[in-house]
Design an enzyme around this catalytic site. Sequence first.
Site, short mmCIF file in Angstrom:
data_model
loop_
_atom_site.label_atom_id
_atom_site.label_comp_id
_atom_site.label_asym_id
_atom_site.label_seq_id
_atom_site.Cartn_x
_atom_site.Cartn_y
_atom_site.Cartn_z
N ARG A 7 0.84 -1.21 0.00
CA ARG A 7 0.00 0.00 0.00
C ARG A 7 0.87 1.25 0.00
NH1 ARG A 7 -3.31 -0.08 4.88
NH2 ARG A 7 -1.52 -1.20 5.65
N ASN A 25 -6.45 -2.80 2.34
CA ASN A 25 -6.43 -4.25 2.47
C ASN A 25 -7.84 -4.79 2.67
OD1 ASN A 25 -3.64 -4.48 2.34
ND2 ASN A 25 -3.40 -4.27 4.54
#
Length: 78
Positions: A7, A25
């Site tokens: 990320r 996520n």
Amino acid sequence: MQGVGFRWWTRSKALELCLVGSARNLPDGRVVVVAEGERHSCGLLLDALRSGSTPGSVDHVVEQWSAARGGLQGFEER
């Protein structure tokens, strides 16, 4: 993809391309990336996600294009 910096890496690439959005996520380990900006820049982000140079292992990238919804600021890791 949790715990490998995916990320953060995605956020970094998106900001380089002047995109706004998020990378988050899911409980099953997948990551959802939402990006808004110039179509060319979004395409470059997709290319980067498919490049094999991401942290972790990307098995599959599914793209879905739609009109920008607006209201996003910056690029968040969720």
